[in-house]
Design an enzyme around this catalytic site. Structure first.
Site, PDB file in Angstrom:
ATOM      1  N   ASN A 159       0.636  -1.037   0.128  1.00  0.00           N
ATOM      2  CA  ASN A 159       0.173   0.114  -0.071  1.00  0.00           C
ATOM      3  C   ASN A 159       1.166   1.305  -0.140  1.00  0.00           C
ATOM      4  OD1 ASN A 159      -2.589  -1.108  -0.024  1.00  0.00           O
ATOM      5  ND2 ASN A 159      -2.622  -1.620   2.532  1.00  0.00           N
ATOM      6  N   ASP A 215      -4.880  -5.104   2.826  1.00  0.00           N
ATOM      7  CA  ASP A 215      -6.141  -6.184   3.216  1.00  0.00           C
ATOM      8  C   ASP A 215      -6.394  -7.946   2.948  1.00  0.00           C
ATOM      9  OD1 ASP A 215      -7.308  -3.853   3.872  1.00  0.00           O
ATOM     10  OD2 ASP A 215      -8.740  -3.151   2.196  1.00  0.00           O
ATOM     11  N   LYS A 228      11.452 -16.775  -8.261  1.00  0.00           N
ATOM     12  CA  LYS A 228      11.069 -15.443  -9.171  1.00  0.00           C
ATOM     13  C   LYS A 228       9.896 -15.954 -10.259  1.00  0.00           C
ATOM     14  CE  LYS A 228      12.227 -11.781 -11.849  1.00  0.00           C
ATOM     15  NZ  LYS A 228      13.213 -10.951 -12.938  1.00  0.00           N
ATOM     16  N   ASP A 239      -7.009  -9.569  10.379  1.00  0.00           N
ATOM     17  CA  ASP A 239      -7.189  -8.075  10.390  1.00  0.00           C
ATOM     18  C   ASP A 239      -6.672  -7.192  11.365  1.00  0.00           C
ATOM     19  OD1 ASP A 239      -8.277  -5.982  11.645  1.00  0.00           O
ATOM     20  OD2 ASP A 239     -10.589  -6.138  10.033  1.00  0.00           O
ATOM     21  N   ILE A 240      -5.577  -6.675  11.890  1.00  0.00           N
ATOM     22  CA  ILE A 240      -4.622  -6.719  12.789  1.00  0.00           C
ATOM     23  C   ILE A 240      -5.406  -5.598  14.003  1.00  0.00           C
ATOM     24  CG2 ILE A 240      -2.852  -5.194  14.168  1.00  0.00           C
ATOM     25  CD1 ILE A 240      -1.293  -5.966  11.174  1.00  0.00           C
ATOM     26  N   PHE A 258      -7.725   4.367  11.590  1.00  0.00           N
ATOM     27  CA  PHE A 258      -7.297   5.504  10.665  1.00  0.00           C
ATOM     28  C   PHE A 258      -7.898   4.904   8.924  1.00  0.00           C
ATOM     29  CE2 PHE A 258      -3.711   8.788  10.975  1.00  0.00           C
ATOM     30  CZ  PHE A 258      -3.496   8.496  12.400  1.00  0.00           C
ATOM     31  N   LYS A 280     -16.568   1.885   9.602  1.00  0.00           N
ATOM     32  CA  LYS A 280     -15.208   1.255   9.829  1.00  0.00           C
ATOM     33  C   LYS A 280     -15.579   1.170  11.580  1.00  0.00           C
ATOM     34  CE  LYS A 280     -10.312   0.818   8.314  1.00  0.00           C
ATOM     35  NZ  LYS A 280      -9.180   1.367   8.687  1.00  0.00           N
ATOM     36  N   LYS A 338     -15.409  -2.454  13.260  1.00  0.00           N
ATOM     37  CA  LYS A 338     -14.154  -2.861  13.412  1.00  0.00           C
ATOM     38  C   LYS A 338     -14.009  -2.213  15.395  1.00  0.00           C
ATOM     39  CE  LYS A 338     -11.190  -2.913   9.943  1.00  0.00           C
ATOM     40  NZ  LYS A 338      -9.984  -3.460   9.539  1.00  0.00           N
TER      41      LYS A 338
END
Ligand code: FMN
Length: 398
Positions: free
Chosen positions: A210, A279, A289, A308-309, A325, A339, A343
């Protein structure tokens, strides 16, 4: 005085005999690894040369309110945004009077109006000037306005008088000034912060990630540290240096981040999940490779949901205050509020990452703090300043 390390300090110098002491203040601040910019009043040029302060601070000196070279000709706003704190040393009776009445007719006074961070002054004047009831009234106004007054000291004065009014020695001034950065609001609290991106390997040379510079999370960890907390910073790969005086844990994948969080969660009071956790992750990690196959126009990967931390923290029975966040590109507040509920968070910090001047790699941000009850908007400011406000907010509500 480690609390002044890496701080942007704006030093105001006014026209009094003690102006020579400002050179020592700049030198000491630089030794502490603070970045120093000096704003001089016109009359102070008669007491200490701009060249001396420029050489010691390694930055140009500012004096003029109307500065055609400043970006948008607004150096008062630029400097007010840049500074973490403002110290005026020495501060004359004249400048004290102008600060007390909210004047803005020179660069220094205008900056104090535009600046919403902490301000300290080190008064320096003849003992009769200091004792004068008008000076004392002005000082009381500044105290009521949260200005920190460093001194003055007592003793022999340049004019031959003896009494209270001389500027404290530079070391004494800096000792008092540094207390501005020790809010103590989170003393004896443990704070765990996650920051940066995660990297989910596809093969030995490729990964899914990300966009995240980690700047916001690192700034939050520093702000928590300054508020007196014991801080654990768990970070994905970033270009930033690990801050000092906290426990730093370097991780790569979401799984590693989750394990580090669980490991450090015991007796944590506040958990701040600012990391941009992927995610999804590739269902399979290739050992070698993946080679380009000329016959194939496209290849596809299967992705599976990552751990999901945040939920892993908020679902604990003895859970800390959990802050998440939400970096959104549309319906920012609505999505963030969803959210917050899904959560089971105590606070979510929403920012609009579709704006190019804030968020991601930028030094600045603009956020809305959303609790189950209310929303609080924090307007555009440096990530450092925003972080301090977030930490102040959390310390008020926990
Ligand atoms: C030699 C001399 C020394 C001065 N020392 C002081 C002083 O120590 N403290 C003070 O408040 N004013 C002192 N003044 C008066 C200030 O220089 C004067 O009020 C000036 O307007 C201050 O402007 P500023 O606060 O914008 O720098 C002194 C003036 C002279 C001529």
């Amino acid at each position: 005085m480690k609390s002044l390390q890496n701080k942007n300090i704006l030093l105001g110098v006014t026209g009094g005999i003690a102006a020579y002491k400002s050179a020592e203040i700049v030198r000491s601040l630089k030794k502490m690894n603070a970045d120093v910019r000096v704003v001089m009043t016109k009359s102070s040029h008669e007491f200490v040369t701009p060249l001396t302060l420029q050489a010691l601070s390694a930055n140009p000196i500012s004096s003029d309110l109307l500065d055609i070279n400043a970006e948008a000709a607004m150096s008062h706003i630029e400097l007010a945004r840049w500074a973490d704190a403002l110290l005026i040393a020495p501060c004359t009776a004249e400048t004290i009077s102008r600060l007390a009445s909210g004047r803005g007719d020179d660069l220094l006074t205008t900056i104090t109006l535009a600046f919403d961070g902490p301000i300290a002054i080190a008064p320096a004047m003849n003992q009769a000037m200091w004792r004068d009831s008008r000076t004392q009234d002005n000082v009381s106004k500044l105290v009521a306005n949260n200005t920190l007054i460093c001194g003055p000291g007592t003793g022999e004065q340049a004019c031959g008088d003896v009494g209270i009014g001389r500027m404290l020695e530079p070391e004494e001034v800096l000792n008092i000034f540094s207390s501005l950065f020790k809010s103590g609001k989170l003393i004896s609290k443990k704070v765990v912060v996650t920051a940066g991106p995660t990297q989910e390997p596809i093969d030995p040379v490729r990964y899914l990630t990300n966009r995240s510079s980690g700047k916001m999370g690192y700034a939050l960890a520093n702000a928590a540290l300054e508020a007196g907390a014991e801080v654990v910073l768990i970070s994905g790969p970033t270009d930033l240096n690990a801050p000092e005086h906290l426990h730093f844990v370097s991780v790569r994948t979401a799984k590693e981040m989750h394990e580090a969080v669980q490991h450090h969660l015991n007796s944590t009071d506040i958990f701040i999940g600012s990391a941009a956790v992927s995610d999804y992750k590739p269902s399979k990690e290739y050992k070698n490779k993946i080679k380009k196959d000329k016959g194939k126009k496209s290849i596809s990967f299967e992705l599976e949901e990552n751990i999901d931390i945040l939920k892993g923290v908020s679902s604990q029975t003895k859970r800390p205050f959990v802050v998440g966040f939400a970096a959104e590109t549309q319906d920012v507040i609505k999505n963030a509020r969803e959210k917050l509920g899904s959560k089971n968070l105590d606070l979510i910090i929403a920012n609009d990452v579709s704006k190019t001047d804030i968020g991601f790699d930028s030094e600045e941000n603009e956020v809305t703090l959303i609790t189950p009850r209310d929303d609080y908007f924090i307007s555009k400011n440096s990530k450092k300043a925003i972080s301090k406000k977030i930490i102040d907010f959390i310390s008020e509500v926990i």
